[in-house]
Design a protein around this motif. Structure first.
Motif, PDB file in Angstrom:
ATOM      1  N   ASP A 234       1.200  -0.909  -0.178  1.00 32.44           N
ATOM      2  CA  ASP A 234      -0.022  -0.047   0.485  1.00 32.44           C
ATOM      3  C   ASP A 234       0.610   1.281   0.075  1.00 32.44           C
ATOM      4  OD1 ASP A 234      -0.037   0.711   3.523  1.00 32.44           O
ATOM      5  OD2 ASP A 234       0.080  -1.284   3.063  1.00 32.44           O
ATOM      6  N   ASP A 235       0.185   2.138  -0.841  1.00 34.41           N
ATOM      7  CA  ASP A 235       1.471   3.615  -0.520  1.00 34.41           C
ATOM      8  C   ASP A 235       0.393   4.623   0.783  1.00 34.41           C
ATOM      9  OD1 ASP A 235       3.041   3.266  -2.964  1.00 34.41           O
ATOM     10  OD2 ASP A 235       1.087   3.557  -4.131  1.00 34.41           O
ATOM     11  N   ILE A 236      -1.295   4.133   0.569  1.00 32.72           N
ATOM     12  CA  ILE A 236      -2.046   5.023   1.527  1.00 32.72           C
ATOM     13  C   ILE A 236      -2.838   4.016   2.447  1.00 32.72           C
ATOM     14  CG2 ILE A 236      -4.104   5.476   0.098  1.00 32.72           C
ATOM     15  CD1 ILE A 236      -3.626   8.452   0.773  1.00 32.72           C
ATOM     16  N   ALA A 237      -2.741   3.984   3.712  1.00 36.92           N
ATOM     17  CA  ALA A 237      -3.956   3.884   4.559  1.00 36.92           C
ATOM     18  C   ALA A 237      -4.519   4.510   5.325  1.00 36.92           C
ATOM     19  CB  ALA A 237      -2.959   2.567   5.560  1.00 36.92           C
ATOM     20  N   LEU A 238      -5.674   4.526   5.002  1.00 40.26           N
ATOM     21  CA  LEU A 238      -6.924   5.391   5.852  1.00 40.26           C
ATOM     22  C   LEU A 238      -7.968   4.496   6.914  1.00 40.26           C
ATOM     23  CD1 LEU A 238      -8.755   7.199   2.690  1.00 40.26           C
ATOM     24  CD2 LEU A 238      -6.231   8.202   4.260  1.00 40.26           C
ATOM     25  N   LEU A 239      -7.384   4.912   8.493  1.00 36.91           N
ATOM     26  CA  LEU A 239      -8.032   3.912   9.014  1.00 36.91           C
ATOM     27  C   LEU A 239      -8.799   4.420  10.333  1.00 36.91           C
ATOM     28  CD1 LEU A 239      -5.695   2.726   8.614  1.00 36.91           C
ATOM     29  CD2 LEU A 239      -4.965   2.345  11.061  1.00 36.91           C
ATOM     30  N   GLN A 240     -10.130   4.207  10.186  1.00 37.78           N
ATOM     31  CA  GLN A 240     -11.161   3.677  11.815  1.00 37.78           C
ATOM     32  C   GLN A 240     -10.330   2.765  12.499  1.00 37.78           C
ATOM     33  OE1 GLN A 240     -14.808   3.940  10.084  1.00 37.78           O
ATOM     34  NE2 GLN A 240     -14.824   5.616  10.949  1.00 37.78           N
ATOM     35  N   ALA A 241     -10.486   3.455  14.088  1.00 33.42           N
ATOM     36  CA  ALA A 241     -10.113   2.890  14.972  1.00 33.42           C
ATOM     37  C   ALA A 241     -10.580   2.595  16.489  1.00 33.42           C
ATOM     38  CB  ALA A 241      -8.431   2.630  15.150  1.00 33.42           C
ATOM     39  N   ARG A 242     -10.991   1.592  17.289  1.00 40.35           N
ATOM     40  CA  ARG A 242     -11.983   2.350  18.759  1.00 40.35           C
ATOM     41  C   ARG A 242     -11.075   1.391  19.582  1.00 40.35           C
ATOM     42  NH1 ARG A 242     -16.091   0.226  17.802  1.00 40.35           N
ATOM     43  NH2 ARG A 242     -17.011   1.885  17.307  1.00 40.35           N
ATOM     44  N   THR A 243     -10.421   2.418  20.547  1.00 37.71           N
ATOM     45  CA  THR A 243      -9.794   1.917  21.732  1.00 37.71           C
ATOM     46  C   THR A 243      -9.988   1.174  22.433  1.00 37.71           C
ATOM     47  OG1 THR A 243      -9.883   4.030  22.999  1.00 37.71           O
ATOM     48  CG2 THR A 243      -8.235   4.228  21.631  1.00 37.71           C
ATOM     49  N   ALA A 244      -9.521   0.583  23.877  1.00 40.73           N
ATOM     50  CA  ALA A 244     -10.244  -1.217  24.187  1.00 40.73           C
ATOM     51  C   ALA A 244     -11.389  -0.288  25.205  1.00 40.73           C
ATOM     52  CB  ALA A 244      -8.824  -1.314  25.094  1.00 40.73           C
ATOM     53  N   ALA A 245     -10.887   1.447  25.531  1.00 42.71           N
ATOM     54  CA  ALA A 245     -11.736   1.898  26.279  1.00 42.71           C
ATOM     55  C   ALA A 245     -13.217   2.692  25.379  1.00 42.71           C
ATOM     56  CB  ALA A 245     -11.132   3.331  26.942  1.00 42.71           C
ATOM     57  N   GLY A 246     -12.957   2.477  24.605  1.00 39.09           N
ATOM     58  CA  GLY A 246     -14.295   3.384  23.716  1.00 39.09           C
ATOM     59  C   GLY A 246     -13.804   4.859  23.185  1.00 39.09           C
TER      60      GLY A 246
END
Length: 377
Positions: A234-246
């Motif tokens: 990949d040249d680019i990566a777009l992420l949504q993420a959630r921590t363990a605390a929410g």
């Protein structure tokens, strides 16, 4: 303190940075010049190993890292090789009872990283990952403020790491563009850094939604070559993420960020305040206190730029008023590894930390390969 003798494995650009770091540590902390020694260097070719030894000033060089592990005068190894070699070298070093300092990302995938974490735990050796940006004073200040509850309830976060290192479609292939060598592209190369910073200040992640894309799918096989080779990372990566605390957030990673040199930033928002960090200002943290006049930082609304400067405990030089830089962050990361050996304490960032980052990246890859959707770690 007993002398620590390092075997350096790999001597490309980052190997030189690590070598400079070991040389600088005694000056930063008032240690004797011989307290840390690079006692040997290994590269894959004899001619480059000899040249590396001449630059470093060490007597022993080899084209086989196992020669370093067999030497009685090597206490620890520093692994600066491409990603696909980390697993093999770490397992061999752990079996030989050598302490281990390893460049990021830890491995090619989660299975390898888990195997490496088990191996060092079973061997009882100290093992640390090179997540040097943790050791910029503004990042450490951000972590401390969050731990003290400055933000209150965390609402969201945002992280970004952009470089423009691959925008030229005529830039030839390198090992960083081959999945068989790297395991991933921008996500592994840059993403491991920004994900670790977010993990360091916010805590463990729980799940991720990822979209990865290769923008230039073919490149010259070598400089000036008419033969083209396929790019499979990949040249680019777009992420949504959630921590363990929410806490929910977004992460942008790109090696195609036109105009960007080395732009790494993160922001965290809470009901009591907010924080902003910018790698271009490693000695300063931008802080917003929603309590305004009741703020322990003083009255008035708006983001404030507060100093972190070069406040490293025990540092003798440069004095605390001087701004840190990329090289200083590496030296500090390496110093903390050395201190873990001297003080017989757990190193940080540990291989377990590196494993957690590997899980995030692998989950992002799975999400993208399956066409989207949330993936648990």
């Amino acid at each position: 303190m007993p002398k620590i003798r390092i075997g350096l494995i790999g001597y490309g650009g980052i190997g030189r940075v690590h070598a400079a770091g070991y040389r600088a540590i005694p000056f930063h902390y008032g240690l004797s010049a011989d307290s840390i020694e690079i006692a040997g260097v290994a590269t894959t070719r004899g001619v480059t190993a000899k040249r590396a030894a001449e630059e470093i000033g060490c007597a022993f060089f080899t084209d086989d890292y196992r020669d370093l592990l067999r030497r009685a005068d090597i206490d620890a190894v520093d692994i600066c090789t491409p990603n696909n070699s980390h697993h093999e070298i770490v397992l061999a070093a752990a079996a030989a009872g050598r302490h281990i300092y390893c460049e990021k990302p830890l491995a090619m995938n989660t299975l390898e990283a888990a195997s490496m974490a088990r191996a060092v735990a079973d061997a009882g050796v100290k093992a640390q990952v090179t997540f040097n940006f943790r050791f910029l004073p503004a990042v450490m200040r951000a972590r401390r403020l969050i731990d003290e509850g400055f933000l209150g309830r965390q609402f969201s976060f945002r992280g970004r790491y952009h470089r423009s290192s691959y925008i030229d479609r005529d830039k030839p292939m390198s090992w960083r563009l081959e999945r068989a060598v790297t395991g991933g592209g921008a996500l592994f190369d840059l993403g491991s850094h920004i994900l670790d910073l977010l993990y360091y200040v916010l805590g463990e992640f729980d799940s991720v939604h990822g979209t990865l894309n290769t923008l230039i799918k073919e490149r010259p096989a070598a400089k000036g070559s008419a033969e083209m080779a396929r790019v499979d990372v990949d040249d680019i990566a777009l992420l949504q993420a959630r921590t363990a605390a929410g806490t929910l957030g977004t992460v942008e990673i790109s090696r195609m960020g036109t105009g960007a040199t080395n732009d790494l930033t993160f922001e965290v928002f809470g009901d009591r305040g907010a924080l902003r960090f910018d790698l271009n200002e490693p000695a300063w943290l931008h802080v917003y206190d929603a309590r305004a006049a009741d703020s322990p930082l003083g009255g008035g609304r708006g983001f404030r730029r507060i100093e972190a400067v070069s406040r490293y405990p025990g540092q003798r030089a440069p004095d605390w008023t001087m701004s840190p830089d990329f090289m200083r962050s590496h030296a500090e990361c390496q110093y903390q590894f050395i201190r873990s050996i001297w003080d017989d304490r757990a190193p940080a960032p540990s291989f377990d930390d590196g494993l957690h980052i590997q899980r995030i990246m692998d989950a992002a890859k799975r999400s993208s390969e399956r066409g989207g959707g949330w993936e648990s770690l």
